[in-house]
Design a protein around this motif. Sequence first.
Motif, PDB file in Angstrom:
ATOM      1  N   GLU A  86       0.546  -0.852  -0.258  1.00  0.00           N
ATOM      2  CA  GLU A  86      -0.191  -0.169  -0.196  1.00  0.00           C
ATOM      3  C   GLU A  86       0.859   1.285   0.081  1.00  0.00           C
ATOM      4  N   GLN A  87       2.232   0.819   0.481  1.00  0.00           N
ATOM      5  CA  GLN A  87       2.870   2.274   0.372  1.00  0.00           C
ATOM      6  C   GLN A  87       3.301   2.508  -0.400  1.00  0.00           C
ATOM      7  N   VAL A  88       3.775   1.530  -1.871  1.00  0.00           N
ATOM      8  CA  VAL A  88       4.471   1.909  -3.307  1.00  0.00           C
ATOM      9  C   VAL A  88       3.211   1.602  -4.097  1.00  0.00           C
ATOM     10  N   TYR A  89       1.795   0.795  -4.192  1.00  0.00           N
ATOM     11  CA  TYR A  89       1.488   0.691  -5.027  1.00  0.00           C
ATOM     12  C   TYR A  89       1.079   2.423  -5.994  1.00  0.00           C
ATOM     13  N   GLY A  90       0.325   2.898  -5.285  1.00  0.00           N
ATOM     14  CA  GLY A  90       0.088   4.085  -5.932  1.00  0.00           C
ATOM     15  C   GLY A  90       1.076   4.855  -6.077  1.00  0.00           C
ATOM     16  N   ALA A  91       1.830   4.934  -5.192  1.00  0.00           N
ATOM     17  CA  ALA A  91       3.627   5.998  -6.221  1.00  0.00           C
ATOM     18  C   ALA A  91       4.028   5.409  -7.274  1.00  0.00           C
ATOM     19  N   ARG A  92       4.234   4.363  -7.047  1.00  0.00           N
ATOM     20  CA  ARG A  92       5.018   3.574  -9.086  1.00  0.00           C
ATOM     21  C   ARG A  92       3.423   3.661  -9.829  1.00  0.00           C
ATOM     22  N   LEU A  93       2.357   4.156  -9.449  1.00  0.00           N
ATOM     23  CA  LEU A  93       1.321   4.123 -10.811  1.00  0.00           C
ATOM     24  C   LEU A  93       1.249   5.847 -10.928  1.00  0.00           C
ATOM     25  N   ALA A  94       1.505   6.837  -9.755  1.00  0.00           N
ATOM     26  CA  ALA A  94       1.723   8.293 -10.084  1.00  0.00           C
ATOM     27  C   ALA A  94       2.785   8.540 -11.176  1.00  0.00           C
ATOM     28  N   LEU A  95       4.128   7.952 -10.453  1.00  0.00           N
ATOM     29  CA  LEU A  95       5.633   7.767 -11.717  1.00  0.00           C
ATOM     30  C   LEU A  95       4.705   7.396 -13.323  1.00  0.00           C
ATOM     31  N   ILE A  96       4.665   6.032 -13.086  1.00  0.00           N
ATOM     32  CA  ILE A  96       4.604   5.524 -14.156  1.00  0.00           C
ATOM     33  C   ILE A  96       3.330   6.259 -15.246  1.00  0.00           C
ATOM     34  N   ARG A  97       2.075   6.741 -14.830  1.00  0.00           N
ATOM     35  CA  ARG A  97       1.449   6.947 -15.258  1.00  0.00           C
ATOM     36  C   ARG A  97       0.777   6.651 -16.753  1.00  0.00           C
ATOM     37  N   PRO A  98       0.264   5.361 -16.857  1.00  0.00           N
ATOM     38  CA  PRO A  98       0.292   4.343 -17.921  1.00  0.00           C
ATOM     39  C   PRO A  98      -0.949   4.929 -18.658  1.00  0.00           C
ATOM     40  N   ASP A  99      -0.818   5.344 -19.388  1.00  0.00           N
ATOM     41  CA  ASP A  99      -1.764   5.490 -20.299  1.00  0.00           C
ATOM     42  C   ASP A  99      -2.957   4.623 -21.175  1.00  0.00           C
ATOM     43  N   GLU A 120      -8.212   3.303  -5.620  1.00  0.00           N
ATOM     44  CA  GLU A 120      -8.040   2.924  -4.321  1.00  0.00           C
ATOM     45  C   GLU A 120      -8.256   2.016  -3.717  1.00  0.00           C
ATOM     46  N   ALA A 121      -9.563   1.914  -3.598  1.00  0.00           N
ATOM     47  CA  ALA A 121     -10.515   1.055  -2.386  1.00  0.00           C
ATOM     48  C   ALA A 121     -10.356  -0.131  -2.532  1.00  0.00           C
ATOM     49  N   SER A 122      -9.714  -0.706  -3.625  1.00  0.00           N
ATOM     50  CA  SER A 122      -9.301  -2.364  -4.349  1.00  0.00           C
ATOM     51  C   SER A 122      -8.175  -2.479  -3.060  1.00  0.00           C
ATOM     52  N   PRO A 123      -8.855  -3.890  -2.627  1.00  0.00           N
ATOM     53  CA  PRO A 123      -7.753  -4.612  -1.673  1.00  0.00           C
ATOM     54  C   PRO A 123      -6.860  -4.824  -2.122  1.00  0.00           C
ATOM     55  N   LEU A 124      -6.821  -5.112  -3.774  1.00  0.00           N
ATOM     56  CA  LEU A 124      -5.391  -6.164  -4.200  1.00  0.00           C
ATOM     57  C   LEU A 124      -4.225  -4.562  -4.467  1.00  0.00           C
ATOM     58  N   GLY A 125      -4.545  -3.374  -4.251  1.00  0.00           N
ATOM     59  CA  GLY A 125      -3.302  -2.232  -4.037  1.00  0.00           C
ATOM     60  C   GLY A 125      -2.901  -2.116  -2.739  1.00  0.00           C
ATOM     61  N   ARG A 126      -3.237  -2.969  -1.858  1.00  0.00           N
ATOM     62  CA  ARG A 126      -2.175  -3.271  -0.604  1.00  0.00           C
ATOM     63  C   ARG A 126      -2.036  -4.508  -0.349  1.00  0.00           C
ATOM     64  N   SER A 127      -1.370  -5.006   1.159  1.00  0.00           N
ATOM     65  CA  SER A 127      -0.958  -5.975   1.175  1.00  0.00           C
ATOM     66  C   SER A 127      -2.297  -6.720   2.023  1.00  0.00           C
ATOM     67  N   GLY A 128      -1.839  -7.949   1.929  1.00  0.00           N
ATOM     68  CA  GLY A 128      -3.232  -8.800   2.048  1.00  0.00           C
ATOM     69  C   GLY A 128      -4.146  -8.729   1.563  1.00  0.00           C
ATOM     70  N   GLY A 129      -4.258  -7.729   0.452  1.00  0.00           N
ATOM     71  CA  GLY A 129      -5.741  -8.045   0.097  1.00  0.00           C
ATOM     72  C   GLY A 129      -5.944  -9.254  -0.831  1.00  0.00           C
ATOM     73  N   LYS A 130      -5.525 -10.015  -1.959  1.00  0.00           N
ATOM     74  CA  LYS A 130      -5.586 -11.115  -2.095  1.00  0.00           C
ATOM     75  C   LYS A 130      -6.183 -12.477  -1.203  1.00  0.00           C
ATOM     76  N   ARG A 131      -6.236 -11.626  -0.267  1.00  0.00           N
ATOM     77  CA  ARG A 131      -6.666 -12.980   1.458  1.00  0.00           C
ATOM     78  C   ARG A 131      -8.111 -12.466   1.247  1.00  0.00           C
ATOM     79  N   THR A 132      -7.548 -10.535   1.242  1.00  0.00           N
ATOM     80  CA  THR A 132      -9.577 -10.302   1.507  1.00  0.00           C
ATOM     81  C   THR A 132     -10.253 -11.230   0.317  1.00  0.00           C
ATOM     82  N   VAL A 133     -10.328 -10.768  -1.141  1.00  0.00           N
ATOM     83  CA  VAL A 133     -10.631 -11.209  -1.616  1.00  0.00           C
ATOM     84  C   VAL A 133     -11.069 -12.731  -1.953  1.00  0.00           C
ATOM     85  N   VAL A 134     -10.403 -13.440  -1.511  1.00  0.00           N
ATOM     86  CA  VAL A 134     -10.763 -14.902  -1.458  1.00  0.00           C
ATOM     87  C   VAL A 134     -11.533 -14.954  -0.368  1.00  0.00           C
ATOM     88  N   GLU A 135     -11.194 -14.552   0.610  1.00  0.00           N
ATOM     89  CA  GLU A 135     -11.808 -14.728   1.271  1.00  0.00           C
ATOM     90  C   GLU A 135     -13.632 -14.113   1.171  1.00  0.00           C
TER      91      GLU A 135
END
Length: 174
Positions: A3-16, A92-107
């Motif tokens: 969660e500390q790097v996901y958004g920051a990486r996208l802000a740097l890359i800014r994929p179109d 930004e609300a997606s659990p998949l952009g933070r630690s433990g997010g895949k577990r949240t989705v599987v649950e």
Amino acid sequence: PLEQVYGARLALIRPDRASVESLAGRYIAAAVEGAQETVAALREHGVEVRILSGGFRQAILPFAAWLGLAESDVAAVDLYFHEDGGYAGYDEASPLGRSGGKRTVVESWRPGLPGPVLLVGDGVTALEARPAVDRFVAYAGVTDRPAVTAAADAVIRSGSLLPVLREVLHADGG
């Protein structure tokens, strides 16, 4: 933490939009041997197959379709674009952009899934979902991450995805 790097990486890359569409083609071109055949065989045997990824939904959906899966079979992070195709953000609300997010989705999926539930993954974020599944298989056919393979119930080191069929049959007791 993710969660500390996901958004920051996208802000740097800014994929179109165009680069994300190109990425979708690269996913298909780089698919491991037996990917389509494995998914088809699993589905023919009544196994529900889903994709769970911290990647970009718009890039993963064409890959999922290539595998024969529906949009509803995919959990990934939505990107947003301006009308001109420029990057406008991500879910930004997606659990998949933070630690433990895949577990949240599987649950969240678990009540609607027939068991046993098997997760095949190659990284730490997949391993985080281990407590929510009956069996975790580390796929080390492309990259071997020792922490992931050491904690897995089984490890596939083949460059092909076809050995997943054996793991599913094992998980079903057949």
